[in-house]
Scaffold this active site. Structure first.
Site, PDB file in Angstrom:
ATOM      1  N   PHE A  16      18.769 -87.543 -11.702  1.00  0.00           N
ATOM      2  CA  PHE A  16      19.991 -88.231 -12.109  1.00  0.00           C
ATOM      3  C   PHE A  16      19.959 -88.575 -13.615  1.00  0.00           C
ATOM      4  O   PHE A  16      20.755 -88.057 -14.410  1.00  0.00           O
ATOM      5  CB  PHE A  16      20.107 -89.488 -11.223  1.00  0.00           C
ATOM      6  CG  PHE A  16      21.096 -90.513 -11.640  1.00  0.00           C
ATOM      7  CD1 PHE A  16      22.411 -90.158 -11.941  1.00  0.00           C
ATOM      8  CD2 PHE A  16      20.734 -91.855 -11.714  1.00  0.00           C
ATOM      9  CE1 PHE A  16      23.341 -91.125 -12.310  1.00  0.00           C
ATOM     10  CE2 PHE A  16      21.648 -92.830 -12.077  1.00  0.00           C
ATOM     11  CZ  PHE A  16      22.946 -92.468 -12.383  1.00  0.00           C
ATOM     12  N   ILE A  17      19.024 -89.411 -14.023  1.00  0.00           N
ATOM     13  CA  ILE A  17      18.953 -89.830 -15.429  1.00  0.00           C
ATOM     14  C   ILE A  17      18.529 -88.651 -16.312  1.00  0.00           C
ATOM     15  O   ILE A  17      19.060 -88.432 -17.395  1.00  0.00           O
ATOM     16  CB  ILE A  17      17.936 -90.982 -15.604  1.00  0.00           C
ATOM     17  CG1 ILE A  17      18.383 -92.204 -14.796  1.00  0.00           C
ATOM     18  CG2 ILE A  17      17.740 -91.328 -17.065  1.00  0.00           C
ATOM     19  CD1 ILE A  17      17.340 -93.307 -14.717  1.00  0.00           C
ATOM     20  N   GLY A  41      15.289 -83.964  -7.511  1.00  0.00           N
ATOM     21  CA  GLY A  41      16.160 -83.347  -8.523  1.00  0.00           C
ATOM     22  C   GLY A  41      16.652 -81.985  -8.063  1.00  0.00           C
ATOM     23  O   GLY A  41      16.102 -81.391  -7.127  1.00  0.00           O
ATOM     24  N   ASP A  58       4.282 -80.192 -11.016  1.00  0.00           N
ATOM     25  CA  ASP A  58       4.111 -81.551 -10.505  1.00  0.00           C
ATOM     26  C   ASP A  58       3.334 -82.400 -11.513  1.00  0.00           C
ATOM     27  O   ASP A  58       2.294 -81.951 -12.018  1.00  0.00           O
ATOM     28  CB  ASP A  58       3.316 -81.465  -9.185  1.00  0.00           C
ATOM     29  CG  ASP A  58       3.519 -82.705  -8.354  1.00  0.00           C
ATOM     30  OD1 ASP A  58       3.220 -83.804  -8.850  1.00  0.00           O
ATOM     31  OD2 ASP A  58       3.991 -82.569  -7.206  1.00  0.00           O
ATOM     32  N   ALA A  80       9.188 -89.613 -11.031  1.00  0.00           N
ATOM     33  CA  ALA A  80       8.575 -90.699 -10.259  1.00  0.00           C
ATOM     34  C   ALA A  80       9.026 -90.624  -8.817  1.00  0.00           C
ATOM     35  O   ALA A  80      10.013 -89.954  -8.488  1.00  0.00           O
ATOM     36  CB  ALA A  80       8.990 -92.055 -10.851  1.00  0.00           C
ATOM     37  N   GLN A  81       8.316 -91.324  -7.969  1.00  0.00           N
ATOM     38  CA  GLN A  81       8.764 -91.656  -6.630  1.00  0.00           C
ATOM     39  C   GLN A  81       9.645 -92.885  -6.862  1.00  0.00           C
ATOM     40  O   GLN A  81       9.140 -93.934  -7.286  1.00  0.00           O
ATOM     41  CB  GLN A  81       7.511 -91.921  -5.797  1.00  0.00           C
ATOM     42  CG  GLN A  81       7.665 -92.306  -4.372  1.00  0.00           C
ATOM     43  CD  GLN A  81       8.528 -93.511  -4.129  1.00  0.00           C
ATOM     44  OE1 GLN A  81       9.699 -93.369  -3.751  1.00  0.00           O
ATOM     45  NE2 GLN A  81       7.993 -94.679  -4.351  1.00  0.00           N
ATOM     46  N   TYR A 146       6.497-100.487  -5.922  1.00  0.00           N
ATOM     47  CA  TYR A 146       7.220 -99.728  -6.967  1.00  0.00           C
ATOM     48  C   TYR A 146       7.250-100.521  -8.279  1.00  0.00           C
ATOM     49  O   TYR A 146       6.918-100.010  -9.344  1.00  0.00           O
ATOM     50  CB  TYR A 146       8.641 -99.422  -6.477  1.00  0.00           C
ATOM     51  CG  TYR A 146       9.555 -98.859  -7.548  1.00  0.00           C
ATOM     52  CD1 TYR A 146       9.535 -97.507  -7.877  1.00  0.00           C
ATOM     53  CD2 TYR A 146      10.438 -99.692  -8.243  1.00  0.00           C
ATOM     54  CE1 TYR A 146      10.379 -96.999  -8.874  1.00  0.00           C
ATOM     55  CE2 TYR A 146      11.278 -99.193  -9.228  1.00  0.00           C
ATOM     56  CZ  TYR A 146      11.242 -97.852  -9.543  1.00  0.00           C
ATOM     57  OH  TYR A 146      12.075 -97.357 -10.523  1.00  0.00           O
ATOM     58  N   LYS A 150       5.326 -99.740 -11.971  1.00  0.00           N
ATOM     59  CA  LYS A 150       5.971 -99.655 -13.288  1.00  0.00           C
ATOM     60  C   LYS A 150       5.273-100.602 -14.271  1.00  0.00           C
ATOM     61  O   LYS A 150       5.101-100.274 -15.442  1.00  0.00           O
ATOM     62  CB  LYS A 150       7.462-100.000 -13.171  1.00  0.00           C
ATOM     63  CG  LYS A 150       8.281 -98.971 -12.389  1.00  0.00           C
ATOM     64  CD  LYS A 150       8.348 -97.649 -13.128  1.00  0.00           C
ATOM     65  CE  LYS A 150       9.269 -96.647 -12.460  1.00  0.00           C
ATOM     66  NZ  LYS A 150       9.210 -95.315 -13.073  1.00  0.00           N
ATOM     67  N   ASN A 175      20.348-101.770 -13.532  1.00  0.00           N
ATOM     68  CA  ASN A 175      20.942-100.947 -12.461  1.00  0.00           C
ATOM     69  C   ASN A 175      21.832 -99.840 -13.030  1.00  0.00           C
ATOM     70  O   ASN A 175      22.864-100.125 -13.632  1.00  0.00           O
ATOM     71  CB  ASN A 175      21.778-101.830 -11.528  1.00  0.00           C
ATOM     72  CG  ASN A 175      20.888-102.658 -10.643  1.00  0.00           C
ATOM     73  OD1 ASN A 175      20.203-103.567 -11.120  1.00  0.00           O
ATOM     74  ND2 ASN A 175      20.859-102.332  -9.372  1.00  0.00           N
TER      75      ASN A 175
HETATM   76  N1  LIG Z   1      18.285 -95.056 -11.212  1.00  0.00           N
HETATM   77  C1  LIG Z   1      17.977 -96.296 -11.536  1.00  0.00           C
HETATM   78  O1  LIG Z   1      18.797 -97.247 -11.365  1.00  0.00           O
HETATM   79  C2  LIG Z   1      16.625 -96.624 -12.143  1.00  0.00           C
HETATM   80  C3  LIG Z   1      16.364 -97.946 -12.514  1.00  0.00           C
HETATM   81  C4  LIG Z   1      15.118 -98.233 -13.098  1.00  0.00           C
HETATM   82  C5  LIG Z   1      14.186 -97.229 -13.323  1.00  0.00           C
HETATM   83  N2  LIG Z   1      14.467 -95.944 -12.935  1.00  0.00           N
HETATM   84  C6  LIG Z   1      13.431 -94.921 -13.210  1.00  0.00           C
HETATM   85  O2  LIG Z   1      14.027 -93.849 -13.944  1.00  0.00           O
HETATM   86  C7  LIG Z   1      13.349 -92.613 -13.635  1.00  0.00           C
HETATM   87  C8  LIG Z   1      14.355 -91.555 -13.183  1.00  0.00           C
HETATM   88  O3  LIG Z   1      15.033 -92.026 -12.023  1.00  0.00           O
HETATM   89  P1  LIG Z   1      16.327 -91.320 -11.408  1.00  0.00           P
HETATM   90  O4  LIG Z   1      17.235 -92.403 -10.947  1.00  0.00           O
HETATM   91  O5  LIG Z   1      16.837 -90.276 -12.345  1.00  0.00           O
HETATM   92  O6  LIG Z   1      15.690 -90.652 -10.110  1.00  0.00           O
HETATM   93  P2  LIG Z   1      15.775 -89.138  -9.548  1.00  0.00           P
HETATM   94  O7  LIG Z   1      15.127 -89.137  -8.213  1.00  0.00           O
HETATM   95  O8  LIG Z   1      17.171 -88.642  -9.643  1.00  0.00           O
HETATM   96  O9  LIG Z   1      14.880 -88.364 -10.605  1.00  0.00           O
HETATM   97  C9  LIG Z   1      13.477 -88.261 -10.514  1.00  0.00           C
HETATM   98  C10 LIG Z   1      13.111 -86.822 -10.840  1.00  0.00           C
HETATM   99  O10 LIG Z   1      11.707 -86.690 -10.836  1.00  0.00           O
HETATM  100  C11 LIG Z   1      11.350 -85.531 -10.080  1.00  0.00           C
HETATM  101  N3  LIG Z   1      10.006 -85.781  -9.534  1.00  0.00           N
HETATM  102  C12 LIG Z   1       9.638 -86.708  -8.605  1.00  0.00           C
HETATM  103  N4  LIG Z   1       8.319 -86.645  -8.393  1.00  0.00           N
HETATM  104  C13 LIG Z   1       7.829 -85.670  -9.200  1.00  0.00           C
HETATM  105  C14 LIG Z   1       6.529 -85.137  -9.422  1.00  0.00           C
HETATM  106  N5  LIG Z   1       5.459 -85.570  -8.745  1.00  0.00           N
HETATM  107  N6  LIG Z   1       6.388 -84.130 -10.339  1.00  0.00           N
HETATM  108  C15 LIG Z   1       7.473 -83.656 -11.012  1.00  0.00           C
HETATM  109  N7  LIG Z   1       8.720 -84.117 -10.833  1.00  0.00           N
HETATM  110  C16 LIG Z   1       8.900 -85.119  -9.940  1.00  0.00           C
HETATM  111  C17 LIG Z   1      12.419 -85.411  -9.019  1.00  0.00           C
HETATM  112  O11 LIG Z   1      12.554 -84.112  -8.461  1.00  0.00           O
HETATM  113  C18 LIG Z   1      13.665 -85.820  -9.825  1.00  0.00           C
HETATM  114  O12 LIG Z   1      14.223 -84.724 -10.490  1.00  0.00           O
HETATM  115  C19 LIG Z   1      12.316 -92.966 -12.563  1.00  0.00           C
HETATM  116  O13 LIG Z   1      11.067 -93.162 -13.214  1.00  0.00           O
HETATM  117  C20 LIG Z   1      12.835 -94.277 -11.985  1.00  0.00           C
HETATM  118  O14 LIG Z   1      11.783 -95.033 -11.438  1.00  0.00           O
HETATM  119  C21 LIG Z   1      15.662 -95.621 -12.365  1.00  0.00           C
END
Ligand SMILES: NC(=O)c1ccc[n+]([C@@H]2O[C@H](COP(=O)([O-])OP(=O)(O)OC[C@H]3O[C@@H](n4cnc5c(N)ncnc54)[C@H](O)[C@@H]3O)[C@@H](O)[C@H]2O)c1
Length: 317
Positions: A16-17, A41, A58, A80-81, A146, A150, A175
């Site tokens: 997403f991000i 993703g 990975d 991340a997870q 989680y 972080k 958020n």
């Molecule tokens: N969305 C939010 O509101 C939010 C808020 C705070 C922090 N975050 C952090 O921002 C980051 C991105 O989050 P997001 O919302 O885009 O989530 P997302 O799940 O859309 O993106 C995570 C991406 O990482 C990839 N991924 C996961 N495990 C992996 C691994 N072991 N090796 C390689 N790729 C891997 C996934 O396939 C995915 O493309 C994360 O670190 C998350 O913790 C997000």
């Protein structure tokens, strides 16, 4: 100032991000490489672009990370997870991804002499706020593995900066919402869940009384912050927040107005570990990254609704 075009690695770039940040950096003229294992993703989140390279791999595999770091100037670590619920159920598996994976990325960045590493932290590190808005100096007291992971990432960054003079910045995102946030994911943001149910004619579900407030940041402002962070010189941690907060009931009301729906919410028992209020102070974001979030909640919601897949077009604004 004319910025030199550089090679940037984004771990988790297909998420997403990540995918919004890929677009931002390509628009700025940089070459972008994505390292992603596609666990959440999607390739379809990414454009076909001559300056975009995709590495399937990975972050927990050392060789994958090192291969992806070759010839890279700067790195944004997002992979991340991302599920709080999963981390509560499987702290062991979550830690492997979020701690070991991150240490792999930080260590590889050092070995490859990367100019700068920016990594995703989270407002989840703060736990129950003692005061609002939350500043970077507020107490850190995570309520889930989680959030703890972080926070541990931030401590690793601090130590590695101290030991090896590595330029690193952790971004504490509040958020986030916007197009491509998957409502089916276990960590789906409340906005994507509301939209999913409202457009399917189903009652939106609220855990608790709906008076809880959040600081919602539109994903394109996050992408701008990521880019600014990659090219800044500051080290440490920085909130990425708007400084405002909106209750879930107000949010739902805004969404129903935009969609022309008037569905009654279904109230469910409050979830253990959910905090009542969250609001970040964006002062450091302005001072360090020269960034003020541009997207109002209303504009962001409109953009989100317009970007939805065509199956929902009958309800589009
Ligand atoms: N969305 C939010 O509101 C939010 C808020 C705070 C922090 N975050 C952090 O921002 C980051 C991105 O989050 P997001 O919302 O885009 O989530 P997302 O799940 O859309 O993106 C995570 C991406 O990482 C990839 N991924 C996961 N495990 C992996 C691994 N072991 N090796 C390689 N790729 C891997 C996934 O396939 C995915 O493309 C994360 O670190 C998350 O913790 C997000």
């Amino acid at each position: 100032m004319v910025m030199r075009k550089e090679s940037i690695l984004i771990t988790g770039g297909a998420g997403f991000i990540g995918s919004h940040t890929v677009e931002q950096l390509l628009e700025e003229g940089h070459a972008v490489r994505v390292l992603d294992n596609f666990s959440s993703g999607k390739r379809s989140n990414l454009p076909d672009h001559p300056r975009l390279e995709i590495h399937e791999g990975d972050i927990c595999r050392r060789d994958d990370v090192r291969a992806a770091m070759q010839d890279i100037d700067r790195c944004l670590h997002l992979a991340a997870q991302v599920s709080v619920a999963f981390s509560l159920e499987h702290p062991d598996l979550s830690a492997v991804q979020n701690i070991n994976g991150t240490v792999n990325v930080m260590h590889a960045a050092r070995i490859h002499g990367i100019k700068r590493l920016v990594f995703a932290s989270s407002a989840a590190i703060y736990g129950v706020p003692q005061q609002l808005p939350l500043t970077e100096d507020s107490a850190v007291a995570p309520l889930s593995p989680y959030g703890l992971e972080k926070s541990v990432n931030e401590q690793y960054a601090m130590l590695m900066t101290q030991l090896h003079d590595m330029p690193m910045l952790g971004l504490r995102y509040f958020n986030i919402y916007g197009p491509r946030q998957d409502p089916k994911s276990p960590y789906a943001g409340v906005i994507s869940l509301f939209v999913d149910r409202l457009t399917a004619g189903q009652a939106p579900q609220i855990y608790g009384d709906g008076q809880q407030t959040r600081d919602f940041v539109f994903v394109k402002d996050i992408a701008r912050a990521n880019s600014a962070a990659l090219f800044s010189t500051h080290r440490g941690v920085c909130n990425v927040a708007t400084g405002g907060r909106v209750s879930l009931l107000e949010l739902l009301d805004n969404l129903q107005k935009l969609l022309g729906t008037s569905l009654q919410a279904e109230f469910l028992a409050a979830r253990a570990g959910d905090i009542q209020h969250s609001q970040g102070c964006p002062q450091r974001l302005g001072e360090w990254l020269n960034l003020i979030p541009r997207w109002s909640l209303d504009d962001g919601l409109r953009e989100l609704l317009q970007a939805r897949p065509s199956t929902h077009d009958s309800n589009a604004i």
